[in-house]
Write a protein that holds these residues in place. Structure first.
Motif, PDB file in Angstrom:
ATOM      1  N   GLN A   5       8.310  15.825  36.752  1.00  0.00           N
ATOM      2  CA  GLN A   5       7.605  15.092  37.916  1.00  0.00           C
ATOM      3  C   GLN A   5       6.412  14.391  37.099  1.00  0.00           C
ATOM      4  O   GLN A   5       6.088  13.145  37.780  1.00  0.00           O
ATOM      5  CB  GLN A   5       7.206  15.559  39.150  1.00  0.00           C
ATOM      6  CG  GLN A   5       6.137  16.859  38.807  1.00  0.00           C
ATOM      7  CD  GLN A   5       7.088  18.328  38.750  1.00  0.00           C
ATOM      8  OE1 GLN A   5       7.628  18.343  38.065  1.00  0.00           O
ATOM      9  NE2 GLN A   5       6.489  19.140  39.425  1.00  0.00           N
ATOM     10  N   LYS A  64       7.907  12.565  45.625  1.00  0.00           N
ATOM     11  CA  LYS A  64       7.503  13.086  46.902  1.00  0.00           C
ATOM     12  C   LYS A  64       8.143  12.261  48.000  1.00  0.00           C
ATOM     13  O   LYS A  64       8.364  13.093  48.876  1.00  0.00           O
ATOM     14  CB  LYS A  64       5.917  13.023  46.982  1.00  0.00           C
ATOM     15  CG  LYS A  64       5.302  14.017  46.037  1.00  0.00           C
ATOM     16  CD  LYS A  64       5.088  15.113  46.328  1.00  0.00           C
ATOM     17  CE  LYS A  64       4.038  15.889  45.668  1.00  0.00           C
ATOM     18  NZ  LYS A  64       3.677  17.291  46.155  1.00  0.00           N
ATOM     19  N   GLN A  67      11.502  13.790  48.581  1.00  0.00           N
ATOM     20  CA  GLN A  67      11.324  15.207  48.810  1.00  0.00           C
ATOM     21  C   GLN A  67      11.152  15.260  50.559  1.00  0.00           C
ATOM     22  O   GLN A  67      11.774  16.294  51.183  1.00  0.00           O
ATOM     23  CB  GLN A  67      10.243  16.044  48.387  1.00  0.00           C
ATOM     24  CG  GLN A  67      10.443  16.267  46.747  1.00  0.00           C
ATOM     25  CD  GLN A  67       9.409  16.732  46.119  1.00  0.00           C
ATOM     26  OE1 GLN A  67       8.751  17.657  46.575  1.00  0.00           O
ATOM     27  NE2 GLN A  67       9.323  16.529  44.871  1.00  0.00           N
ATOM     28  N   TYR A  72      13.453  18.670  51.124  1.00  0.00           N
ATOM     29  CA  TYR A  72      13.361  19.786  50.127  1.00  0.00           C
ATOM     30  C   TYR A  72      12.264  19.747  49.372  1.00  0.00           C
ATOM     31  O   TYR A  72      11.476  18.580  49.048  1.00  0.00           O
ATOM     32  CB  TYR A  72      14.485  19.510  48.814  1.00  0.00           C
ATOM     33  CG  TYR A  72      15.896  19.534  49.518  1.00  0.00           C
ATOM     34  CD1 TYR A  72      16.532  20.814  49.660  1.00  0.00           C
ATOM     35  CD2 TYR A  72      16.626  18.553  50.131  1.00  0.00           C
ATOM     36  CE1 TYR A  72      17.975  21.014  49.993  1.00  0.00           C
ATOM     37  CE2 TYR A  72      17.942  18.592  50.482  1.00  0.00           C
ATOM     38  CZ  TYR A  72      18.534  19.912  50.569  1.00  0.00           C
ATOM     39  OH  TYR A  72      20.004  20.203  51.064  1.00  0.00           O
ATOM     40  N   SER A  73      11.815  20.834  48.722  1.00  0.00           N
ATOM     41  CA  SER A  73      10.707  20.876  47.936  1.00  0.00           C
ATOM     42  C   SER A  73      11.094  20.624  46.447  1.00  0.00           C
ATOM     43  O   SER A  73      12.116  20.543  46.180  1.00  0.00           O
ATOM     44  CB  SER A  73      10.069  22.506  47.732  1.00  0.00           C
ATOM     45  OG  SER A  73      11.219  23.247  47.155  1.00  0.00           O
ATOM     46  N   TRP A  74       9.936  20.428  45.642  1.00  0.00           N
ATOM     47  CA  TRP A  74      10.677  20.035  44.152  1.00  0.00           C
ATOM     48  C   TRP A  74      11.295  21.094  43.582  1.00  0.00           C
ATOM     49  O   TRP A  74      12.583  20.639  43.018  1.00  0.00           O
ATOM     50  CB  TRP A  74       9.289  20.031  43.281  1.00  0.00           C
ATOM     51  CG  TRP A  74       9.549  19.876  41.900  1.00  0.00           C
ATOM     52  CD1 TRP A  74       9.661  20.928  40.994  1.00  0.00           C
ATOM     53  CD2 TRP A  74      10.084  18.625  41.012  1.00  0.00           C
ATOM     54  NE1 TRP A  74       9.879  20.334  39.618  1.00  0.00           N
ATOM     55  CE2 TRP A  74      10.216  18.996  39.679  1.00  0.00           C
ATOM     56  CE3 TRP A  74      10.211  17.470  41.394  1.00  0.00           C
ATOM     57  CZ2 TRP A  74      10.671  18.271  38.824  1.00  0.00           C
ATOM     58  CZ3 TRP A  74      10.643  16.762  40.510  1.00  0.00           C
ATOM     59  CH2 TRP A  74      11.065  16.904  39.242  1.00  0.00           C
ATOM     60  N   ILE A  77      15.013  20.613  45.214  1.00  0.00           N
ATOM     61  CA  ILE A  77      15.746  19.599  44.853  1.00  0.00           C
ATOM     62  C   ILE A  77      16.384  19.671  43.490  1.00  0.00           C
ATOM     63  O   ILE A  77      17.239  18.869  43.370  1.00  0.00           O
ATOM     64  CB  ILE A  77      14.861  18.219  45.263  1.00  0.00           C
ATOM     65  CG1 ILE A  77      15.848  17.087  45.821  1.00  0.00           C
ATOM     66  CG2 ILE A  77      13.993  17.820  44.152  1.00  0.00           C
ATOM     67  CD1 ILE A  77      15.161  16.109  46.483  1.00  0.00           C
TER      68      ILE A  77
END
Length: 152
Positions: A5, A64, A67, A72-74, A77
Motif C-alpha cells: 500500500q 482505501k 476497501q 474489506y480491510s487491507w 482484501i
C-alpha cells in the motif's frame, strides 16, 4: 519488505504500466513517487485494485476507496480471490473481460456488477483494467481503476 500500500516500487509498476498502455498518467498531478504512492492509496477519489498471476488470482492491492466500496480491510482484501468480487452468475462475463485484457493489454469503459463483503450488489462504471507489465515485459498481474460505482 515494504507493504504494497505504500511501496514506491509497486506504485511505479502500477503507474508505468498504466501510462505505457493508456498514454496518460495514473495520478493526475506531478508528485514524487513516494507522495504519489501515498496519495493513490489514501486519497484517490477512485478505487484501484490489483491481483496477481496465480491460476485463481488473489488481490494484492486495494486502495482505501476500493476497501470502502467493497467493504474489506487491507488484511482481508489482500487475501481475497479476485473472482469473489463478482457474484457467481457474473463470473463468466468477468472472466471473458479479463481474457480480453490479457490479449489486448487493457480495456477501458467496462461496466459490470460487483458484490461487497456483506453481499450488497453494485455496478462499476467506466472501469479501466490493464496488464501489470514491468519495463522488461514481465507480467505481474492485472490492475483496475474504478472511477464510478452505483448501488443496485
Amino acid at each position: 519488505m515494504i507493504p504494497l500500500q505504500c511501496n514506491p516500487a509497486f506504485y511505479q509498476l502500477l503507474a508505468d504500466s498504466y501510462a505505457r498502455l493508456l498514454g496518460r498518467p495514473l495520478v493526475p498531478q506531478a508528485m514524487s513517487v513516494v507522495e504519489a504512492a501515498k496519495w493513490l492509496y489514501e486519497s484517490a477519489p477512485f478505487a484501484v485494485l490489483a491481483h496477481n498471476t496465480a491460476s485463481d488470482p488473489v488481490f494484492i492491492y486495494g486502495n482505501k476507496a476500493a476497501q470502502r466500496r467493497f467493504g474489506y480491510s487491507w488484511d482481508e482484501i489482500i487475501q481475497l480471490p479476485s473472482r469473489l468480487s463478482a457474484e457467481a452468475p457474473n463470473r463468466d462475463e468477468r472472466q471473458q473481460f479479463l481474457a480480453r485484457v490479457q490479449r489486448l493489454g487493457y480495456e477501458a469503459g467496462y461496466k459490470g456488477v460487483r458484490v461487497t463483503k456483506s453481499g450488497q450488489r453494485f455496478m462499476i462504471e467506466e472501469a479501466t483494467l490493464w496488464q501489470l507489465l514491468d519495463a522488461d515485459g514481465k507480467l505481474h498481474g492485472q490492475a483496475v481503476v474504478i472511477p464510478r460505482t452505483r448501488d443496485l
